[in-house]
Design an enzyme around this catalytic site. Structure first.
Site, PDB file in Angstrom:
ATOM      1  N   ASP A  21       0.026   2.580   3.932  1.00 53.01           N
ATOM      2  CA  ASP A  21       0.380   2.815   2.532  1.00 53.01           C
ATOM      3  C   ASP A  21       1.878   2.608   2.320  1.00 53.01           C
ATOM      4  O   ASP A  21       2.683   2.836   3.219  1.00 53.01           O
ATOM      5  CB  ASP A  21      -0.012   4.260   2.145  1.00 53.01           C
ATOM      6  CG  ASP A  21      -0.002   4.467   0.639  1.00 53.01           C
ATOM      7  OD1 ASP A  21      -0.003   3.466  -0.111  1.00 53.01           O
ATOM      8  OD2 ASP A  21       0.020   5.630   0.207  1.00 53.01           O
ATOM      9  N   ASN A  69      -9.652  -0.587  -4.557  1.00 51.78           N
ATOM     10  CA  ASN A  69      -8.566  -1.571  -4.733  1.00 51.78           C
ATOM     11  C   ASN A  69      -8.930  -2.712  -5.677  1.00 51.78           C
ATOM     12  O   ASN A  69      -8.046  -3.419  -6.176  1.00 51.78           O
ATOM     13  CB  ASN A  69      -8.095  -2.142  -3.379  1.00 51.78           C
ATOM     14  CG  ASN A  69      -7.257  -1.167  -2.571  1.00 51.78           C
ATOM     15  OD1 ASN A  69      -7.242  -1.203  -1.350  1.00 51.78           O
ATOM     16  ND2 ASN A  69      -6.551  -0.260  -3.247  1.00 51.78           N
TER      17      ASN A  69
HETATM   18  C1  FPP Z   1      -1.301  -0.041   0.530  1.00 54.25           C
HETATM   19  O1  FPP Z   1      -0.008  -0.112  -0.053  1.00 54.25           O
HETATM   20  C2  FPP Z   1      -1.678  -1.282   1.185  1.00 54.25           C
HETATM   21  C3  FPP Z   1      -2.764  -2.043   0.893  1.00 54.25           C
HETATM   22  C4  FPP Z   1      -3.716  -1.695  -0.162  1.00 54.25           C
HETATM   23  C5  FPP Z   1      -3.068  -3.287   1.585  1.00 54.25           C
HETATM   24  C6  FPP Z   1      -2.744  -3.370   3.030  1.00 54.25           C
HETATM   25  C7  FPP Z   1      -2.596  -4.790   3.367  1.00 54.25           C
HETATM   26  C8  FPP Z   1      -1.726  -5.315   4.247  1.00 54.25           C
HETATM   27  C9  FPP Z   1      -0.816  -4.540   5.105  1.00 54.25           C
HETATM   28  C10 FPP Z   1      -1.659  -6.800   4.327  1.00 54.25           C
HETATM   29  C11 FPP Z   1      -2.253  -7.460   5.483  1.00 54.25           C
HETATM   30  C12 FPP Z   1      -3.352  -6.769   6.171  1.00 54.25           C
HETATM   31  C13 FPP Z   1      -4.018  -7.281   7.218  1.00 54.25           C
HETATM   32  C14 FPP Z   1      -5.035  -6.435   7.894  1.00 54.25           C
HETATM   33  C15 FPP Z   1      -3.793  -8.627   7.731  1.00 54.25           C
HETATM   34  P1  FPP Z   1       0.114   0.067  -1.635  1.00 54.25           P
HETATM   35  O2  FPP Z   1       0.034  -1.284  -2.241  1.00 54.25           O
HETATM   36  O3  FPP Z   1      -0.914   1.036  -2.127  1.00 54.25           O
HETATM   37  O4  FPP Z   1       1.559   0.667  -1.744  1.00 54.25           O
HETATM   38  P2  FPP Z   1       2.104   1.696  -2.841  1.00 54.25           P
HETATM   39  O5  FPP Z   1       1.380   2.990  -2.633  1.00 54.25           O
HETATM   40  O6  FPP Z   1       3.555   1.794  -2.510  1.00 54.25           O
HETATM   41  O7  FPP Z   1       1.853   1.087  -4.200  1.00 54.25           O
END
Ligand code: FPP
Length: 251
Positions: A21, A69
């Site tokens: 996250d 998501n």
């Molecule tokens: C959460 O951060 C992250 C995600 C929903 C996606 C995770 C994806 C990756 C790390 C990219 C690549 C993954 C793989 C397995 C190759 P957020 O967007 O919710 O962050 P925030 O809470 O700060 O808005």
């Protein structure tokens, strides 16, 4: 002594699960679009996976895309799907070099077709690797998983294939996505948020929870080692009392 050397290799968790996250906030802090955070999160995925495999962790599950998501702006969903396709393609070498087998949990056939195809291809190419299973939770949520398990059980009962009297925790587990995977002993969430967010709801019943203040794109090998060291200093009682645990440990 560096952090890695302090880890007791005899007391490693078999399975670590991570809620990655903070990508969006990491990008925002730099005045960039959210997708920039996801792109930079890939290096953290690489570091965490190779560090875990090197230590001897058997299963690493990463929460990469939840059923919730899909509610994000379409451009972010599309960017995440493309990033996944691109990363699975470009990281095949890392997976092979580190003998990591890729697996997935979630409603994966509902992913965008190119993403689903690439996932199946990478899982197939890595299927003989045997050092660590890297499990991507994609289009996954704990409530989805538990309700689809209940639906499958109900169908088997209706078809006369399963006696309702027989249903217990061990039988129920066989209908979950993680039927062949042990429960995670350690569940890590980054970005200083204290929630499980519908991740591994059944499996995390006795997981040790570890919350890191690091945003995911800043998470590095040492952060994983710190989480494991913290886990190794905890006493896992599973509802028993401390003295009983010490007796079990001494046997
Ligand atoms: C959460 O951060 C992250 C995600 C929903 C996606 C995770 C994806 C990756 C790390 C990219 C690549 C993954 C793989 C397995 C190759 P957020 O967007 O919710 O962050 P925030 O809470 O700060 O808005």
């Amino acid at each position: 002594m560096d952090l890695k050397e302090k880890i007791d290799l005899q007391k490693l968790p078999k399975h670590i699960a991570i809620i990655m996250d903070g990508n969006g906030r990491w990008a925002k802090n730099r005045g960039e679009m959210r997708v920039f955070g996801h792109q930079n999160g890939v290096e953290s995925v690489r570091q965490t996976s190779t560090a875990a495999a090197d230590l001897g962790i058997e299963f690493l599950t990463l929460y990469a895309f939840s059923t919730e998501n899909w509610k994000r702006p379409k451009c972010e969903v599309d960017a995440l799907m493309s990033l996944l396709v691109q990363t699975l393609n470009s990281e095949l070498g890392t997976l092979m070099d580190n003998k990591i087998r890729l697996k997935a949990i979630g409603n994966i056939n509902q992913l965008q077709p190119e993403c689903y195809r690439q996932l199946l291809e990478t899982m197939d190419k890595t299927k003989h690797n045997n050092r660590m299973d890297l499990i991507l939770a994609l289009n996954y949520s704990g409530r989805w998983e538990i309700s689809q398990a209940a639906a499958k059980i109900a169908a088997e009962v209706k078809a006369g294939k399963l006696d309702p009297q027989m249903i217990d925790q061990d039988i129920f587990k066989n209908y979950l996505e993680t039927r062949d995977i042990p429960d995670p002993e350690l569940l890590i969430r980054t970005s200083g948020e204290y929630r499980i967010s519908n991740f591994l709801l059944w499996q995390a019943a006795y997981s040790e929870l570890y919350f890191s203040s690091k945003l995911w794109p800043d998470f590095r090998k040492d952060d994983l080692y710190e989480a494991i060291l913290d886990y190794q200093n905890r006493e896992r009682r599973f509802g028993m009392i401390s003295e009983q645990i010490k007796q079990v440990d001494n046997k």
